[in-house]
Design a protein around this motif. Sequence first.
Motif, short mmCIF file in Angstrom:
data_model
loop_
_atom_site.label_atom_id
_atom_site.label_comp_id
_atom_site.label_asym_id
_atom_site.label_seq_id
_atom_site.Cartn_x
_atom_site.Cartn_y
_atom_site.Cartn_z
N LEU A 5 0.88 -1.06 0.12
CA LEU A 5 -0.10 -0.02 -0.11
C LEU A 5 0.91 1.18 -0.12
O LEU A 5 1.65 1.25 0.78
N THR A 6 0.67 2.51 -0.73
CA THR A 6 1.55 3.49 -0.96
C THR A 6 0.99 4.48 0.11
O THR A 6 -0.29 4.49 0.19
N LEU B 232 -3.20 0.28 -4.23
CA LEU B 232 -2.57 -1.04 -3.67
C LEU B 232 -2.03 -1.71 -5.05
O LEU B 232 -2.28 -1.64 -6.13
N GLY B 233 -0.79 -2.34 -5.06
CA GLY B 233 -0.30 -3.14 -6.06
C GLY B 233 0.49 -4.22 -5.69
O GLY B 233 0.95 -4.36 -4.30
N LYS B 234 1.21 -4.87 -6.53
CA LYS B 234 2.36 -6.04 -6.18
C LYS B 234 3.49 -5.43 -6.79
O LYS B 234 3.69 -5.00 -7.94
N ALA C 9 4.07 2.52 2.22
CA ALA C 9 3.35 2.77 3.54
C ALA C 9 3.46 1.46 4.28
O ALA C 9 3.84 1.34 5.58
N ALA C 10 2.98 0.25 3.76
CA ALA C 10 2.71 -1.02 4.25
C ALA C 10 2.76 -2.17 3.58
O ALA C 10 2.68 -1.98 2.30
N VAL C 11 3.24 -3.18 3.73
CA VAL C 11 3.36 -4.36 3.18
C VAL C 11 1.92 -5.17 3.85
O VAL C 11 1.86 -5.36 5.11
N LEU C 12 1.18 -5.63 2.62
CA LEU C 12 0.13 -6.36 3.19
C LEU C 12 0.14 -7.75 3.08
O LEU C 12 0.76 -8.39 2.41
N PRO C 13 -0.84 -8.38 3.87
CA PRO C 13 -0.84 -9.99 3.72
C PRO C 13 -0.96 -10.54 2.23
O PRO C 13 -1.86 -9.57 1.44
#
Length: 109
Positions: free
Chosen positions: A61-62, A67-69, A98-102
Motif C-alpha cells: 500500500l502506498t 494497492l499493488g504488487k 506505507a505498508a506491506v499487506l498480507p
Amino acid sequence: MFISNAYAAPAGVPGGETMQMVFMLVIFGLIFYFMIFRPQSKRVKEHKNLMESISKGDEVLTNGGILGKIAKISDDSDYAVLSLNDSTQITIKKDYIAAVLPKGSIQSL
C-alpha cells in the motif's frame, strides 16, 4: 499630582529562582525527548526495516492509497515497479510504500 513615585527594587536575586528555572528547562527537555524525538526515531527505524524487507511479489500500500504488487525492485535504486493489474505497471519511489499487506489482500477486494 497624578504621577506616583517609582522606587527601585531591592538589590540581589534569590538563588531559588535560578534553580527553578534550571529545573523547568530539564523538565521541558525530558518532555521533548519522550513525546517528540523518541517516537519519531522509532517510526523512522521501523520504516527503514520495512524498506529493507520488501521483495518481488509483495503486495503493498502506498502513501497515496494505491494497492499493488511489487513487479521489480533493485537494491541499488530508490525506485520500485508496482503492478496494479496484468497490464498496468507504475514506477514509484520506495520511500512512498506505507505498508506491506498480507498475501491475497488485493484479490479479496
